[in-house]
Write an enzyme that holds these catalytic residues in place. Structure first.
Site, PDB file in Angstrom:
ATOM      1  N   ASP A 129       1.414  -6.613  -5.364  1.00  0.00           N
ATOM      2  CA  ASP A 129       1.730  -5.638  -5.914  1.00  0.00           C
ATOM      3  C   ASP A 129       2.475  -5.577  -7.275  1.00  0.00           C
ATOM      4  O   ASP A 129       3.514  -4.978  -7.302  1.00  0.00           O
ATOM      5  CB  ASP A 129       2.380  -4.472  -4.965  1.00  0.00           C
ATOM      6  CG  ASP A 129       1.419  -4.245  -3.809  1.00  0.00           C
ATOM      7  OD1 ASP A 129       0.265  -4.759  -3.618  1.00  0.00           O
ATOM      8  OD2 ASP A 129       2.018  -3.823  -2.741  1.00  0.00           O
TER       9      ASP A 129
ATOM     10  N   ASN B 250      -6.419   4.681  -2.126  1.00  0.00           N
ATOM     11  CA  ASN B 250      -5.128   4.940  -1.703  1.00  0.00           C
ATOM     12  C   ASN B 250      -4.195   4.638  -2.852  1.00  0.00           C
ATOM     13  O   ASN B 250      -4.217   5.382  -3.977  1.00  0.00           O
ATOM     14  CB  ASN B 250      -4.731   3.758  -0.624  1.00  0.00           C
ATOM     15  CG  ASN B 250      -5.043   2.329  -0.713  1.00  0.00           C
ATOM     16  OD1 ASN B 250      -6.541   2.135  -0.946  1.00  0.00           O
ATOM     17  ND2 ASN B 250      -4.245   1.390  -0.961  1.00  0.00           N
ATOM     18  N   ASP B 251      -3.459   3.534  -3.195  1.00  0.00           N
ATOM     19  CA  ASP B 251      -2.265   3.645  -4.294  1.00  0.00           C
ATOM     20  C   ASP B 251      -2.702   3.910  -5.592  1.00  0.00           C
ATOM     21  O   ASP B 251      -4.028   3.235  -6.224  1.00  0.00           O
ATOM     22  CB  ASP B 251      -1.671   2.009  -4.108  1.00  0.00           C
ATOM     23  CG  ASP B 251      -1.353   1.391  -2.978  1.00  0.00           C
ATOM     24  OD1 ASP B 251      -1.681   2.254  -1.784  1.00  0.00           O
ATOM     25  OD2 ASP B 251      -0.932   0.689  -2.825  1.00  0.00           O
TER      26      ASP B 251
ATOM     27  N   TRP C  46     -13.241   6.009  -0.538  1.00  0.00           N
ATOM     28  CA  TRP C  46     -11.822   5.901  -0.236  1.00  0.00           C
ATOM     29  C   TRP C  46     -10.961   5.615  -1.535  1.00  0.00           C
ATOM     30  O   TRP C  46     -11.427   4.590  -2.397  1.00  0.00           O
ATOM     31  CB  TRP C  46     -11.638   4.771   0.678  1.00  0.00           C
ATOM     32  CG  TRP C  46     -10.282   3.905   0.988  1.00  0.00           C
ATOM     33  CD1 TRP C  46      -9.670   3.140   0.299  1.00  0.00           C
ATOM     34  CD2 TRP C  46      -9.465   4.606   1.858  1.00  0.00           C
ATOM     35  NE1 TRP C  46      -8.378   3.244   0.822  1.00  0.00           N
ATOM     36  CE2 TRP C  46      -8.033   4.005   1.650  1.00  0.00           C
ATOM     37  CE3 TRP C  46      -9.537   5.728   2.821  1.00  0.00           C
ATOM     38  CZ2 TRP C  46      -7.171   4.191   2.488  1.00  0.00           C
ATOM     39  CZ3 TRP C  46      -8.218   5.936   3.463  1.00  0.00           C
ATOM     40  CH2 TRP C  46      -7.380   5.236   3.239  1.00  0.00           C
TER      41      TRP C  46
ATOM     42  N   GLU D  27       6.243  -3.032   0.110  1.00  0.00           N
ATOM     43  CA  GLU D  27       5.118  -3.151  -1.015  1.00  0.00           C
ATOM     44  C   GLU D  27       5.550  -2.437  -2.260  1.00  0.00           C
ATOM     45  O   GLU D  27       6.333  -1.540  -2.402  1.00  0.00           O
ATOM     46  CB  GLU D  27       3.806  -2.436  -0.206  1.00  0.00           C
ATOM     47  CG  GLU D  27       3.389  -3.104   1.136  1.00  0.00           C
ATOM     48  CD  GLU D  27       2.323  -2.323   1.715  1.00  0.00           C
ATOM     49  OE1 GLU D  27       1.393  -3.092   2.066  1.00  0.00           O
ATOM     50  OE2 GLU D  27       2.207  -1.203   1.810  1.00  0.00           O
TER      51      GLU D  27
HETATM   52  C1  FRU Z   1      -0.015  -0.135  -0.142  1.00  0.00           C
HETATM   53  C2  FRU Z   1      -0.676  -1.475  -0.041  1.00  0.00           C
HETATM   54  C3  FRU Z   1      -0.643  -2.681  -0.959  1.00  0.00           C
HETATM   55  C4  FRU Z   1      -1.895  -3.416  -1.323  1.00  0.00           C
HETATM   56  C5  FRU Z   1      -2.809  -2.096  -1.297  1.00  0.00           C
HETATM   57  C6  FRU Z   1      -4.224  -2.408  -0.805  1.00  0.00           C
HETATM   58  O1  FRU Z   1      -0.549   0.967   0.258  1.00  0.00           O
HETATM   59  O2  FRU Z   1      -1.034  -1.812   1.147  1.00  0.00           O
HETATM   60  O3  FRU Z   1       0.417  -3.333  -0.601  1.00  0.00           O
HETATM   61  O4  FRU Z   1      -1.837  -4.014  -2.599  1.00  0.00           O
HETATM   62  O5  FRU Z   1      -2.189  -1.280  -0.543  1.00  0.00           O
HETATM   63  O6  FRU Z   1      -5.189  -1.442  -0.938  1.00  0.00           O
END
Ligand code: FRU
Length: 486
Positions: A153, A21-22, A19, A205
């Protein structure tokens, strides 16, 4: 074979497995671009977050590196940023060495399970070996929780005028600004946001604040991601233009603006330590369905890096995004080059199977006179992704409602729309097409849309259609095939 699985992005970064994400900790140091990212190395869904790591010399070819940050007793490692502490303000670098400092959120899952509010606190870690390994600061967290459940963040930059670091931090429905002389002790400066300004369909975020200075115009720009509440559902990133005096950010207007109107560009922030450049990268997915997209053994990819700048249109300052010029180095062959072409009905442009091409395309076209158009990317199963402009409503759109696999998430089969901001009589559009994504930059990047898709067979056919009964006059159309970077 790794990196040739179905839907594996060929010129967008994706992790080998599991996985993502950011993007996190985007920083340039000693000739290397670093990209850290939210990563669960133990599974293909969201889980105990680490910072994954990839490096590049050219922003185009990325090499995945060993994990950079691991969960610890303070919690999981959520999103944040990285800076080069050139003057060793933190004192963390031994003499003669320079530290990259990561500033991230420690997210405590046990506190979360107990419904406590102090789940999220800010911590730092430093690397004195060019980002290879990080050591956590022994007195973490450096910023405790003030009683706000969503408090995360941190994006940090050096504010040279007052010789201090500034941190933008997401706090529920607003951004808090903090400052520090040494990255270790932080003082609150101000708040921006709340219900009366900006979009609030979901929690705020991943903020980012930076100054864009151009000959014609200079503005501070504040990026704020929200989830949900995007213009086409789920997660998306809004921005504000305005002023910042080292303490307070003041927005030019209460208007809501979006970095990208598509559903698949989230949590994007800019690189640190790249001079005057505002180099942006987003997560090319959406919290609505990011965890159920039909890919394995990985889930998640990044957008292409983009250069951000300002443009005045309709007497307002807008943020424009353009694919970085470095991507031109991927051009393999020019497949189509037409000038002054009249399209009545449909004009077939490319069959990548016949042209023996990988199907990775860059398209650029211009209309001297704005008219209705659509570009159709399809396969012989009739699956298609349509990008177009609807003249009557002045809207650009990406329609993926017949794009192949749709059933993994009810909201995926959509036609996403974006208002055309430019009032110009002419129009230019660039499209970047990978195996499972399209990125549209219209009017020099004033209106952008990014969308992912999952056809049962590759979408190998590209054609352009005129809208309605009229014919379409294309000033020019170019289609290039691109090389894979993986
Ligand atoms: C944004 C988020 C952030 C957090 C992270 C967790 O996509 O929700 O706010 O730090 O992903 O994975």
């Amino acid at each position: 074979k790794l990196y040739s699985e179905p839907y594996r992005p060929q010129f967008h970064f994706s992790p080998k497995a599991n996985w993502m994400n950011d993007p996190n900790g985007l920083v340039f140091h000693n000739g290397t671009y670093h990209m850290f990212f939210q990563h669960n190395p133990t599974g293909i869904g969201f889980g105990p977050m680490h910072w994954g790591h990839a490096t590049s010399q050219d922003l185009v070819h990325w090499e995945e590196q060993p994990l950079a940050l691991f969960p610890d007793p303070l919690g999981h490692i959520f999103s944040g940023s990285a800076v080069v502490d050139i003057n060793n303000t933190s004192g963390l670098a031994p003499a003669g060495l320079t530290a990259i400092i990561a500033i991230y959120t420690s997210h405590n899952p046990e506190f979360a399970a107990q419904n406590r509010t102090d789940v999220e606190r800010q911590s730092i870690a430093f690397s004195v070996d060019n980002g290879k390994t990080f050591v956590k600061y022994e007195k973490n967290p450096v910023l405790p929780n003030p009683g706000i459940r969503d408090f995360r963040d941190p994006k940090v930059f050096w504010y040279a005028l007052q010789e201090k670091w500034v941190m933008a931090l997401a706090a529920q429905d607003r951004i808090h600004f903090y400052s520090s002389k040494n990255l270790l002790q932080w003082e609150k400066e101000s708040e921006f946001g709340g219900p009366s300004i900006g979009a609030h369909g979901g929690v705020w975020e991943c903020p980012d604040l930076f100054l864009i200075e151009q000959k014609d115009i200079s503005k501070w720009v504040l990026l704020v991601s929200i989830n949900p509440g995007g213009p086409n559902g789920g997660s998306a990133t809004q921005y504000f233009t305005g002023a910042f005096d080292g303490k307070t950010f003041t927005a030019d207007s209460k208007d809501i603006n979006w970095v990208d109107y598509g559903t698949d560009n989230y949590a994007g922030v800019t690189w640190s330590n790249v001079g005057d450049r505002h180099l942006f990268l987003g997560w090319m997915s959406n919290w609505n369905y990011g965890q159920s997209v039909p890919t394995e053994p990985w889930r998640g990819a990044m957008t292409v890096p983009r250069d951000l700048s300002l443009k005045v249109a309709n007497e307002n300052a807008y943020l424009v995004s353009q694919p970085i010029p470095e991507l031109n180095s991927l051009i393999e062959a020019e497949l189509v080059s037409l000038n002054e072409t009249t399209v009545k009905g449909e004009l077939k442009l490319v069959d990548t199977k016949r042209e023996n091409s990988t199907g990775l395309l860059m398209v650029n076209f211009e209309l001297a006179e704005v008219a209705e158009w659509s570009f159709v990317l399809e396969n012989d199963l009739g699956e298609q992704v349509v990008v177009g402009y609807e003249a009557s409503s002045r809207q650009l759109y990406v329609d993926r409602s017949s794009s192949g696999k749709l059933d993994f998430e009810i909201q995926f089969a959509d036609k996403m729309k974006a208002p055309r901001i430019s009032q110009d009589g002419s129009m230019d559009v660039t499209l970047l097409i990978d195996v499972a994504s399209i990125e549209m930059f219209a009017d020099g990047g004033l209106t952008c849309m990014t969308a992912i898709f999952f056809p049962h067979k590759p979408l190998n056919l590209l054609s352009v259609r005129s809208g309605g009964v009229g014919s379409l006059v294309l000033g020019s159309v170019r289609v290039w095939s691109l090389n894979s970077t993986v």
